[in-house]
Design an enzyme around this catalytic site. Structure first.
Site, PDB file in Angstrom:
ATOM      1  N   GLU A 134       0.816  -1.227   0.000  1.00 17.49           N
ATOM      2  CA  GLU A 134       0.000   0.000   0.000  1.00 17.49           C
ATOM      3  C   GLU A 134       0.843   1.268   0.000  1.00 17.49           C
ATOM      4  O   GLU A 134       0.339   2.345  -0.304  1.00 17.49           O
ATOM      5  CB  GLU A 134      -0.952   0.013   1.209  1.00 17.49           C
ATOM      6  CG  GLU A 134      -1.866  -1.180   1.203  1.00 17.49           C
ATOM      7  CD  GLU A 134      -3.178  -0.968   1.948  1.00 17.49           C
ATOM      8  OE1 GLU A 134      -3.480   0.160   2.346  1.00 17.49           O
ATOM      9  OE2 GLU A 134      -3.884  -1.968   2.115  1.00 17.49           O
ATOM     10  N   TYR A 158      -3.056   4.656   7.270  1.00 13.75           N
ATOM     11  CA  TYR A 158      -2.307   3.404   7.482  1.00 13.75           C
ATOM     12  C   TYR A 158      -1.122   3.336   6.528  1.00 13.75           C
ATOM     13  O   TYR A 158       0.025   3.099   6.945  1.00 13.75           O
ATOM     14  CB  TYR A 158      -3.233   2.189   7.275  1.00 13.75           C
ATOM     15  CG  TYR A 158      -2.473   0.896   7.051  1.00 13.75           C
ATOM     16  CD1 TYR A 158      -1.772   0.293   8.087  1.00 13.75           C
ATOM     17  CD2 TYR A 158      -2.440   0.286   5.782  1.00 13.75           C
ATOM     18  CE1 TYR A 158      -1.047  -0.882   7.875  1.00 13.75           C
ATOM     19  CE2 TYR A 158      -1.722  -0.886   5.565  1.00 13.75           C
ATOM     20  CZ  TYR A 158      -1.035  -1.464   6.618  1.00 13.75           C
ATOM     21  OH  TYR A 158      -0.316  -2.623   6.406  1.00 13.75           O
ATOM     22  N   LYS A 162       2.936   3.286   7.354  1.00 10.63           N
ATOM     23  CA  LYS A 162       3.861   2.212   6.962  1.00 10.63           C
ATOM     24  C   LYS A 162       4.981   2.779   6.079  1.00 10.63           C
ATOM     25  O   LYS A 162       6.141   2.372   6.191  1.00 10.63           O
ATOM     26  CB  LYS A 162       3.102   1.108   6.219  1.00 10.63           C
ATOM     27  CG  LYS A 162       2.147   0.292   7.075  1.00 10.63           C
ATOM     28  CD  LYS A 162       2.807  -0.510   8.187  1.00 10.63           C
ATOM     29  CE  LYS A 162       3.654  -1.645   7.696  1.00 10.63           C
ATOM     30  NZ  LYS A 162       4.133  -2.505   8.822  1.00 10.63           N
TER      31      LYS A 162
HETATM   32  P1  NAD Z   1      -2.585  -7.754  12.770  1.00  8.75           P
HETATM   33  O1  NAD Z   1      -3.305  -6.477  12.978  1.00  8.75           O
HETATM   34  O2  NAD Z   1      -3.354  -9.015  12.609  1.00  8.75           O
HETATM   35  O3  NAD Z   1      -1.549  -8.007  13.967  1.00  8.75           O
HETATM   36  C1  NAD Z   1      -0.723  -6.999  14.467  1.00  8.75           C
HETATM   37  C2  NAD Z   1      -0.114  -7.501  15.777  1.00  8.75           C
HETATM   38  O4  NAD Z   1       0.752  -6.469  16.281  1.00  8.75           O
HETATM   39  C3  NAD Z   1      -1.129  -7.785  16.872  1.00  8.75           C
HETATM   40  O5  NAD Z   1      -0.830  -8.998  17.509  1.00  8.75           O
HETATM   41  C4  NAD Z   1      -0.968  -6.613  17.827  1.00  8.75           C
HETATM   42  O6  NAD Z   1      -1.299  -6.948  19.173  1.00  8.75           O
HETATM   43  C5  NAD Z   1       0.502  -6.293  17.668  1.00  8.75           C
HETATM   44  N1  NAD Z   1       0.831  -4.908  18.020  1.00  8.75           N
HETATM   45  C6  NAD Z   1       0.165  -3.773  17.653  1.00  8.75           C
HETATM   46  N2  NAD Z   1       0.768  -2.700  18.166  1.00  8.75           N
HETATM   47  C7  NAD Z   1       1.861  -3.139  18.834  1.00  8.75           C
HETATM   48  C8  NAD Z   1       2.898  -2.504  19.564  1.00  8.75           C
HETATM   49  N3  NAD Z   1       2.944  -1.174  19.690  1.00  8.75           N
HETATM   50  N4  NAD Z   1       3.872  -3.264  20.109  1.00  8.75           N
HETATM   51  C9  NAD Z   1       3.829  -4.629  20.002  1.00  8.75           C
HETATM   52  N5  NAD Z   1       2.864  -5.274  19.347  1.00  8.75           N
HETATM   53  C10 NAD Z   1       1.905  -4.545  18.758  1.00  8.75           C
HETATM   54  O7  NAD Z   1      -1.645  -7.501  11.502  1.00  8.75           O
HETATM   55  P2  NAD Z   1      -1.184  -8.506  10.362  1.00  8.75           P
HETATM   56  O8  NAD Z   1      -2.200  -8.559   9.307  1.00  8.75           O
HETATM   57  O9  NAD Z   1      -0.703  -9.758  11.001  1.00  8.75           O
HETATM   58  O10 NAD Z   1       0.058  -7.684   9.771  1.00  8.75           O
HETATM   59  C11 NAD Z   1       1.373  -7.889  10.270  1.00  8.75           C
HETATM   60  C12 NAD Z   1       2.311  -6.968   9.530  1.00  8.75           C
HETATM   61  O11 NAD Z   1       2.253  -7.245   8.134  1.00  8.75           O
HETATM   62  C13 NAD Z   1       1.961  -5.488   9.668  1.00  8.75           C
HETATM   63  O12 NAD Z   1       3.140  -4.759   9.757  1.00  8.75           O
HETATM   64  C14 NAD Z   1       1.226  -5.161   8.368  1.00  8.75           C
HETATM   65  O13 NAD Z   1       1.408  -3.795   8.042  1.00  8.75           O
HETATM   66  C15 NAD Z   1       1.953  -6.060   7.402  1.00  8.75           C
HETATM   67  N6  NAD Z   1       1.190  -6.505   6.231  1.00  8.75           N
HETATM   68  C16 NAD Z   1      -0.050  -7.072   6.385  1.00  8.75           C
HETATM   69  C17 NAD Z   1      -0.731  -7.540   5.252  1.00  8.75           C
HETATM   70  C18 NAD Z   1      -2.088  -8.189   5.361  1.00  8.75           C
HETATM   71  O14 NAD Z   1      -2.718  -8.433   4.324  1.00  8.75           O
HETATM   72  N7  NAD Z   1      -2.575  -8.503   6.536  1.00  8.75           N
HETATM   73  C19 NAD Z   1      -0.148  -7.413   3.983  1.00  8.75           C
HETATM   74  C20 NAD Z   1       1.113  -6.808   3.883  1.00  8.75           C
HETATM   75  C21 NAD Z   1       1.776  -6.370   5.010  1.00  8.75           C
HETATM   76  O1  DAU Z   2      -2.216  -4.695   0.428  1.00  5.88           O
HETATM   77  C1  DAU Z   2      -1.753  -5.078   1.685  1.00  5.88           C
HETATM   78  C2  DAU Z   2      -2.714  -4.615   2.738  1.00  5.88           C
HETATM   79  O2  DAU Z   2      -3.861  -5.437   2.620  1.00  5.88           O
HETATM   80  C3  DAU Z   2      -2.153  -4.683   4.146  1.00  5.88           C
HETATM   81  O3  DAU Z   2      -1.078  -3.797   4.257  1.00  5.88           O
HETATM   82  C4  DAU Z   2      -3.229  -4.332   5.185  1.00  5.88           C
HETATM   83  O4  DAU Z   2      -2.719  -4.510   6.486  1.00  5.88           O
HETATM   84  C5  DAU Z   2      -4.405  -5.241   4.972  1.00  5.88           C
HETATM   85  O5  DAU Z   2      -5.438  -4.893   5.856  1.00  5.88           O
HETATM   86  C6  DAU Z   2      -4.903  -5.172   3.529  1.00  5.88           C
HETATM   87  O6  DAU Z   2      -5.496  -3.883   3.237  1.00  5.88           O
HETATM   88  P1  DAU Z   2      -6.843  -3.750   2.381  1.00  5.88           P
HETATM   89  O7  DAU Z   2      -7.494  -2.491   2.705  1.00  5.88           O
HETATM   90  O8  DAU Z   2      -6.590  -4.082   0.953  1.00  5.88           O
HETATM   91  O9  DAU Z   2      -7.631  -5.032   3.021  1.00  5.88           O
HETATM   92  P2  DAU Z   2      -9.137  -5.223   3.507  1.00  5.88           P
HETATM   93  O10 DAU Z   2      -9.306  -6.681   3.800  1.00  5.88           O
HETATM   94  O11 DAU Z   2      -9.539  -4.252   4.524  1.00  5.88           O
HETATM   95  O12 DAU Z   2      -9.950  -4.900   2.169  1.00  5.88           O
HETATM   96  C7  DAU Z   2      -9.707  -5.615   0.964  1.00  5.88           C
HETATM   97  C8  DAU Z   2     -10.589  -5.013  -0.111  1.00  5.88           C
HETATM   98  O13 DAU Z   2     -11.954  -5.327   0.202  1.00  5.88           O
HETATM   99  C9  DAU Z   2     -10.517  -3.493  -0.179  1.00  5.88           C
HETATM  100  O14 DAU Z   2     -10.655  -3.097  -1.545  1.00  5.88           O
HETATM  101  C10 DAU Z   2     -11.739  -3.027   0.617  1.00  5.88           C
HETATM  102  C11 DAU Z   2     -12.739  -4.139   0.378  1.00  5.88           C
HETATM  103  N1  DAU Z   2     -13.700  -4.402   1.482  1.00  5.88           N
HETATM  104  C12 DAU Z   2     -13.176  -4.581   2.736  1.00  5.88           C
HETATM  105  C13 DAU Z   2     -14.028  -4.822   3.799  1.00  5.88           C
HETATM  106  C14 DAU Z   2     -13.496  -5.012   5.193  1.00  5.88           C
HETATM  107  C15 DAU Z   2     -15.046  -4.496   1.231  1.00  5.88           C
HETATM  108  O15 DAU Z   2     -15.494  -4.369   0.071  1.00  5.88           O
HETATM  109  N2  DAU Z   2     -15.890  -4.742   2.277  1.00  5.88           N
HETATM  110  C16 DAU Z   2     -15.442  -4.893   3.549  1.00  5.88           C
HETATM  111  O16 DAU Z   2     -16.280  -5.097   4.466  1.00  5.88           O
END
Ligand code: NAD
Ligand code: DAU
Length: 354
Positions: A134, A158, A162
């Protein structure tokens, strides 16, 4: 041993579970346990002497320094973050605090620790920062996918937080020589993802007879990656990545949101028949500043480090749906009162069409 931050969240917990299953090296897991962190994610590690959980904040420099000096890890992997775009729109403060100020404190603690290490530990040390696609902003329909040289253009609070953390990591490499690695990954899905994100929210709502709220026209595109493949990529980058480099990680599975939701409805109809899931789809107000398309060019990590995803989108989605259906107790535990408050705030006004 390694120090993982955010290892009670979705990706961090999957990483720690895979790490402990794959080898003998111990892991210290520092997590603040926000609403997104859940010790239930780590239940399988109960009694495992190679996993030490510590509740704490990456922004607490003294605590991080103490952990580093006691456990002397060879690497720090930073998963800790506030991660949900919609929450960052409703309230960005925590995002700045953890993702920017917290990462800064972690970098300072790591720099002090690494600077004092003797050789060869100093040369071998790595700080791996887990980031997102993102930071690159939004693509048009015919734009090439994001590569490691795509300019940063974050659009949500967000994404901006990042991006700021990535810039700090880059600066610590450039200025102090800290041996950093940064990974920028596309959308993950799989077991243990908090049901505020698209795929687990849709599964939860589908099986409980609630609306499936698709934002806007449902044609926003995301590039989906199964979480186990992401964890494998991170292990690969940690072992073979070149210090100071960034690596884009993606599944090569671009889908519109409506395609994702329809695919889920088809899978659920097979795994848990009894409802007309697709009839629950409802289009709701769009997300503010909603990025239209993300896509990752993962050629560098494939070419240089030999990583490739093992799951297809279809196989990963079936595994994911099955996990949620088999883990109702997990879902019940995380969909607490706080969760209900979030749902009413974010989806005010969404109803199932007649
Ligand atoms: P998540 O929100 O599920 O988990 C985040 C974790 O970090 C939680 O366990 C929370 O308790 C902990 N946390 C939050 N603030 C904290 C702090 N100040 N100190 C210590 N721990 C803390 O997130 P996720 O989806 O597992 O994402 C993990 C990492 O990957 C993040 O950095 C996110 O930006 C990145 N990322 C996520 C996605 C995705 O699709 N989920 C994609 C690309 C990158
Ligand atoms: O691209 C990586 C990112 O993907 C990570 O860095 C973020 O931590 C992770 O949350 C995710 O971000 P998105 O905003 O893409 O993910 P989310 O699951 O929130 O939404 C995915 C897509 O679906 C987005 O286009 C918004 C849409 N959406 C999401 C929700 C929660 C809906 O249409 N309805 C919904 O209720």
């Amino acid at each position: 041993m390694i120090l993982v931050t955010g290892g009670a969240g979705f990706i961090g917990a999957n990483f720690v579970l895979d790490w402990c299953a794959a080898g003998e090296e111990p892991v210290v897991n520092l997590d603040k346990l926000t609403y997104a962190g859940n010790l239930g994610n780590l239940a399988a590690l109960k009694g495992n002497a190679r996993h030490l959980f510590v509740r704490g904040d990456i922004g607490d420099r003294a605590q991080v320094e103490a952990l580093l000096s006691v456990h002397r890890p060879r690497a720090v992997l930073n998963f800790a973050a506030e991660s949900h775009v919609d929450r960052s729109i409703h309230g960005p403060t925590e995002f700045i605090q953890t993702n920017v100020v917290g990462t800064f404190a972690l970098l300072e603690a790591a720099r002090a620790y690494w600077s004092a290490l003797p050789e060869p530990e100093r040369s071998r040390f790595r700080l791996l920062h887990v980031s997102t696609d993102e930071v690159y902003g939004s693509l048009g329909p015919h734009d090439p996918a994001f590569s490691e040289t795509t300019p940063y253009a974050p659009n949500s609070p967000y994404a901006a937080s990042k991006a700021a953390s990535d810039h700090l990591v880059r600066a610590y490499r450039h200025t102090y020589g800290l041996p950093t690695l940064t990974t920028n990954c596309s959308n993950n899905y799989g077991p243990r993802q908090f049901p505020e994100k698209l795929i687990p929210l849709m599964i939860h709502n589908a099986v409980t007879g609630k609306p499936l709220p698709v934002y806007g026209d449902g044609l926003n595109v995301r590039d989906w990656l199964y979480v186990g493949d992401h964890c494998a990529a991170i292990r690969t980058v940690l072992e073979r990545g070149r210090a100071g480099e960034t690596y884009n990680i993606g599944g090569g599975a671009e889908m519109t949101n409506i395609e994702v939701v329809r695919a889920l409805c088809r899978i659920l109809a097979e795994l848990k028949p009894g409802r007309e899931y697709a009839a629950q789809i409802t289009f709701v107000k769009d997300r503010a500043g909603h990025d239209r398309r993300y896509a990752i060019d993962a050629a560098k990590v494939r070419r240089e480090l030999g990583w490739a995803p093992a799951e297809t989108f279809e196989s990963g989605l079936v595994r994911t749906a099955r996990w949620y259906l088999d883990n109702e107790a997990w879902l019940a535990a995380v969909t607490s009162k706080e969760y209900q408050t979030w749902i009413s705030l974010n989806y005010a006004g969404a109803t199932i069409p007649a």
